[in-house]
Every structure is written in C-alpha cells, then in structure tokens.
Enzyme design. Structure first.
Site, PDB file in Angstrom:
ATOM      1  N   GLU A 302      -7.507 -30.503 -26.477  1.00 34.91           N
ATOM      2  CA  GLU A 302      -7.761 -31.765 -27.019  1.00 34.91           C
ATOM      3  C   GLU A 302      -9.211 -31.685 -27.893  1.00 34.91           C
ATOM      4  O   GLU A 302      -9.443 -32.679 -28.720  1.00 34.91           O
ATOM      5  CB  GLU A 302      -8.040 -32.878 -26.104  1.00 34.91           C
ATOM      6  CG  GLU A 302      -7.233 -34.278 -26.125  1.00 34.91           C
ATOM      7  CD  GLU A 302      -7.641 -35.022 -24.778  1.00 34.91           C
ATOM      8  OE1 GLU A 302      -6.347 -35.553 -24.206  1.00 34.91           O
ATOM      9  OE2 GLU A 302      -8.626 -35.580 -24.552  1.00 34.91           O
ATOM     10  N   HIS A 331       6.718 -11.775 -14.562  1.00 36.81           N
ATOM     11  CA  HIS A 331       8.295 -11.630 -14.541  1.00 36.81           C
ATOM     12  C   HIS A 331       9.101 -12.692 -15.411  1.00 36.81           C
ATOM     13  O   HIS A 331       9.954 -13.169 -15.118  1.00 36.81           O
ATOM     14  CB  HIS A 331       8.729 -11.948 -13.185  1.00 36.81           C
ATOM     15  CG  HIS A 331       8.046 -10.730 -11.806  1.00 36.81           C
ATOM     16  ND1 HIS A 331       8.895  -9.473 -11.930  1.00 36.81           N
ATOM     17  CD2 HIS A 331       6.671 -10.554 -11.553  1.00 36.81           C
ATOM     18  CE1 HIS A 331       7.919  -8.660 -11.255  1.00 36.81           C
ATOM     19  NE2 HIS A 331       6.826  -9.276 -11.021  1.00 36.81           N
ATOM     20  N   LYS A 445      -1.546 -43.886 -27.322  1.00 37.15           N
ATOM     21  CA  LYS A 445      -1.791 -45.053 -26.280  1.00 37.15           C
ATOM     22  C   LYS A 445      -1.325 -46.512 -27.175  1.00 37.15           C
ATOM     23  O   LYS A 445      -0.964 -47.186 -26.737  1.00 37.15           O
ATOM     24  CB  LYS A 445      -3.417 -45.109 -26.069  1.00 37.15           C
ATOM     25  CG  LYS A 445      -3.782 -43.861 -25.024  1.00 37.15           C
ATOM     26  CD  LYS A 445      -5.051 -44.167 -24.555  1.00 37.15           C
ATOM     27  CE  LYS A 445      -5.604 -43.153 -23.610  1.00 37.15           C
ATOM     28  NZ  LYS A 445      -6.857 -43.213 -23.181  1.00 37.15           N
TER      29      LYS A 445
HETATM   30  O1  PA5 Z   1     -10.122 -36.613 -22.318  1.00 40.33           O
HETATM   31  C1  PA5 Z   1      -9.650 -37.663 -22.471  1.00 40.33           C
HETATM   32  O2  PA5 Z   1     -10.540 -38.570 -23.049  1.00 40.33           O
HETATM   33  C2  PA5 Z   1      -8.407 -38.253 -22.356  1.00 40.33           C
HETATM   34  O3  PA5 Z   1      -7.792 -37.218 -21.853  1.00 40.33           O
HETATM   35  C3  PA5 Z   1      -8.680 -39.100 -21.227  1.00 40.33           C
HETATM   36  O4  PA5 Z   1      -9.131 -39.051 -20.045  1.00 40.33           O
HETATM   37  C4  PA5 Z   1      -7.230 -40.097 -20.799  1.00 40.33           C
HETATM   38  O5  PA5 Z   1      -6.564 -40.177 -21.801  1.00 40.33           O
HETATM   39  C5  PA5 Z   1      -7.396 -41.252 -19.719  1.00 40.33           C
HETATM   40  O6  PA5 Z   1      -8.202 -41.891 -20.334  1.00 40.33           O
HETATM   41  P1  PA5 Z   1      -8.980 -43.018 -19.440  1.00 40.33           P
HETATM   42  O7  PA5 Z   1      -9.926 -42.283 -18.415  1.00 40.33           O
HETATM   43  O8  PA5 Z   1      -9.656 -43.828 -20.562  1.00 40.33           O
HETATM   44  O9  PA5 Z   1      -8.094 -43.851 -18.676  1.00 40.33           O
END
Ligand code: PA5
Length: 475
Positions: A302, A331, A445
């Site tokens: 990410e 394996h 989202k």
């Molecule tokens: O790293 C990030 O920002 C995302 O993976 C969020 O943690 C994830 O989408 C969850 O978002 P939120 O904490 O707003 O529910």
C-alpha cells in the site's frame, strides 16, 4: 525487569546481506561499487525521513510513537486490566491497518494455540480479530463467543469503512437483544474528533475511546492504541515493544546505509526493484512470525504501489510482496524461487533461539536415513533448513538476505516493526512517491458505498450498474 545495555545488545536484530552481493552470487549479485552507486540517493532518503519525522501533515507522526505515549500506555494498561477482569472474550473489529498489527502481535507473542488453552494458562480473554465480512465467519464467530461476556474493540481511523461499520451494527444489535448495555461492551479506537465512531460514541455516551493520532496512517499504527490495547489485553509487554522500536530508531540514525539496518534494507530492495525484481518474498522461519508477513505485505504494497511521483510525473512503481513460511513453503514455493524467473528478492527472518527447543528422540536405529535425526532438537532442524534454503537460492544465483532475530519477544518484535516502517519510508523516498496515502484503496471503498446505496454516490452507482449490465465474456 529493567533491561541493561548489555541485554539490549544481546537482543539486537541484525541484517546479513552477504547473499545479495557478488561474493557468492557472482554477476547476479551486487558489487560494493554497484551498491555505492545508490549512496547519494539513500542519503537523500535518509535526510527526507529525518527532516520530516513527526510531521502530522505528512503522515509521519508514527516515528514518534516510541516516545510520546507514556500517559496513553498507562491508561491502556489500566483498561487492559479491567478488560481481563470483566470479560472472557476480546474481539477486534477492524480491517487492513486496523487489524493486521493486532493479529501479528498476537501470533508472535502469545501461545500458538492460545484460545485453546484453559483460562488459568492464558494471560487474558480469548482473542479474535475479525478482519473480513464473510458472512460464514461472522456467524461462526458468534457460535464460539458469548456476547454478554465479550469486549469488542472497534478500530477504524475513518469510522467510515463499510466492513467495520457493518460488523459494529451486527454486534450492537446483538448486544441490545441480549439486554446488554452496548457502551459497556465496546471500546472504540478512532480519530480524535472526526468520523462515525466519534458520533456513535457521543450518542451512546461514556464509551471508552482511544485516539488513532492524526499523523499515523492505518498501516503505521501498530505502535499506537490500535495495536497496543489488544496487545496489553493479551498480557504482552507493550512497554518493551515500544522500547524495541526506540532501540531500532537509534540504530537508524546513520545516513550511511551500511550502518543503518532499515536504510540498508531499503537500498537493497530499491536496487533489486531497479533490476526488475518486482516480487519481494518475506519468509520467516518461525510460526510466531508468520503474520509479520501479512502485516508487512500491506505496509510494503500500500505504501509503495503508486502511479505518480511527488513531482506529479506518472509512474507505476512498487514491488509485489509475497508471503511465505519456512519451512512449510520449502515444499511449495521454493522450487519457483530457485528455478523460476529472476524476478524476486527473498528476505528471510531467522530466529537465533526459539522459546521451545523440542528434542527429537533417538529411534528407528536400523534405518540410518531416519535415525540421523534423533538427538537433534527441532530448533536445530528448522535453523539448518533455513540455512540450507538460503544456500540453495544463493547457489542458483537468487538474491536473498536475512534479518536475524536473536529471539522472538516484545523487544525484538518492536525492533522489527520499526525497521520495516523505516525501510518503507526510506524506500518511498527513494522512489520519490507519497508513501503514506492509499488512493487505490479509497477507490474500492467508494465503489462499495455506491453499490450499497450510500447517499451521495448515485452517479458512481449508475456507472457501476452500467458496467455490470453489459458483461461480454461469461462462459
Ligand atoms: O492502511 C490503511 O490506511 C488502510 O489499510 C486502512 O487501515 C483500512 O482501509 C481500514 O481503514 P479504517 O481504519 O479507516 O477503517
């Protein structure tokens, strides 16, 4: 127990990058001269991170978490004690950065069959992290917990994530139906002042709430209340977790990548990416560290998977993280790593001393092919297999390096987390991208909001319906 400098040194994690160099890999590895060609860039990355650390507006508040949470830690420890006293189950509702840290720490530092242990042998309540909206999983969780005896830690920075909010709706409805006071059964971890969880807690009144600080993004949040509260409930030494992170921070002071473990890893990975190694395998030789790979996969993917540089120039960068487990995946996947395309760099996580040794008894003396194992420990076996796999990959000309943890405990896990976070920040700076945003996640989202009829998304819903109305290639 207070840790002396000597103890800290003996628990210091190290990076062995011999198998990335030409020493054993010949022309498939990097010469000192080649690595030196990245010196200027890595120094600049180091300076960028050093100059901007702690800046909330750049989402770099996470760098200060090892230092600025004394009061919060005290509060968390008090809450954790209460939770342990009052509840038999602790369930985290969250996803992505709001779940992977708690899962990682649980698996690393608790018994591998924690929930199956009798209460007297557990330091805390039974523990679950629900990071999906699979209806079967939700229903079957409810088969094994008793909501009246459960504390639900709802974690969402935005308070807008459909998965987490759907879960909240389900459990609050259930709690009400059971005659429970919802506010006594939930703890929210969310933004200081914005978002739906803030509104809900205001409506409920008196909900215990922890803050996910402004400058801390989801995937960099393990060392704030997101990760600290669940860890403390489990009896994990969260002070040592933070001390480990601070210790690693100290080791990351140098701008010379050969003297800074995180900068070294970032430089090696950057060099590999430049060389077409688009896949980064993380292969811990420890079941306790298995879920470090899941956490790291999110952090790396990410943060680095971006399509535009900080100067607005289009790019498509990043490296695909692959999760593997030693020895299990020897394996399964190692055949590909050894003989498949030259498109990977493998990072091993090795453990110097496992918390259990487990003797392999002598036996089958008439069959030397089996009896040779007798008298060794399983620790020796797994370590030998780790070394053997690194050797085999190196012989096949495959880039690999090893991060060594003297043992797995809160202090070394804290070091490892901070190393990976710094490595990611450095690598993002070297790639000249915004390491801390996630527009690709946001897009998904929003499309979900549209499909399920959230107000304000009508146009996107129409576009999605249109796309779905004209399928062409269904067989
Ligand atoms: O790293 C990030 O920002 C995302 O993976 C969020 O943690 C994830 O989408 C969850 O978002 P939120 O904490 O707003 O529910």
């Amino acid at each position: 127990m207070r840790m002396t400098e000597e103890m800290r040194k003996s628990l210091r994690i190290t990076v062995d990058y011999t198998n990335m160099t030409d020493k054993y890999l010949g022309d498939k590895g990097y010469s000192a001269k080649k690595l030196d060609s990245y010196k200027k860039l890595s120094k600049a990355a180091h300076a960028y991170v050093a100059d901007n650390r702690g800046k909330d507006e750049l989402f770099m508040g996470w760098t200060e978490l090892p230092y600025n949470q004394d009061e919060i830690v005290a509060d968390i420890l008090a809450t954790a004690k209460e939770v342990r006293r009052k509840f038999d189950y602790f369930v985290v509702l969250g996803i992505g950065g709001s779940a992977l840290g708690p899962i990682m720490a649980f698996n690393a530092l608790c018994h591998l069959h924690y929930n199956d242990l009798p209460k007297s042998k557990r330091k805390g309540p039974k523990f679950f992290v629900e990071d999906n909206v699979d209806p079967v999983r939700m229903k079957e969780l409810l088969d094994v917990i008793e909501p009246e005896k459960t504390c639900f830690n709802v974690i969402s920075k935005s308070g807008a994530t459909s998965e987490t909010m759907a879960q909240y709706l389900i459990i609050s409805d259930l709690l009400k139906k059971k005659g429970c006071d919802v506010k006594e059964h939930v703890i929210f971890t969310t933004d200081a002042s914005r978002g739906n969880l803030v509104k809900i807690s205001d409506e409920l009144g008196g909900v215990k709430r922890y803050v996910l600080p402004d400058g801390v993004g989801g995937r960099f949040s393990q060392l704030c209340p997101v990760g600290l509260l669940p860890a403390a409930v489990l009896g994990i030494d969260i002070k040592n977790l933070l001390k480990g992170a601070a210790y690693m921070d100290k080791m990351c002071k140098s701008s010379d990548f050969r003297k800074n473990p995180a900068l070294l890893c970032a430089t090696l990975q950057y060099a590999a990416m430049q060389d077409g190694k688009n896949i980064g395998v993380l292969m811990p030789y420890s079941d306790n560290l298995k879920f470090v790979s899941d956490w790291y996969a999110q952090l790396w993917a990410e943060s680095l998977g971006k399509n535009v540089t900080l100067d607005g120039v289009p790019c498509n960068v990043g490296q695909t993280p692959v999760k593997a487990l030693g020895v299990t995946d020897q394996h399964s996947q190692v055949q590909l790593y050894t003989e498949g395309p030259y498109d990977k760099v493998v990072t091993f996580l090795s453990v110097g001393s496992y918390r259990e040794k487990t003797m392999i008894p002598h036996g089958c003396e008439s069959i030397p092919d089996v009896s040779f194992l007798g008298g060794h420990t399983m620790e020796e076996l797994i370590q030998a297999e780790n070394k053997a796999t690194a050797f085999a990959l190196t012989k096949a000309g495959r880039l690999n390096y090893t991060i060594d943890l003297p043992e797995v405990n809160a202090f070394t896990l804290g070091q490892l987390l901070f190393l990976f976070e710094m490595q990611t920040a450095y690598a993002g700076a070297m790639l000249n991208i915004n390491t801390f945003n996630q527009p690709g996640v946001e897009a998904g989202k929003k499309a979900t909001f549209a499909l399920l009829g959230k107000p304000g998304y009508a146009e996107q819903k129409a576009a999605l319906d249109q796309a779905a109305s004209d399928p062409e290639y269904i067989v």
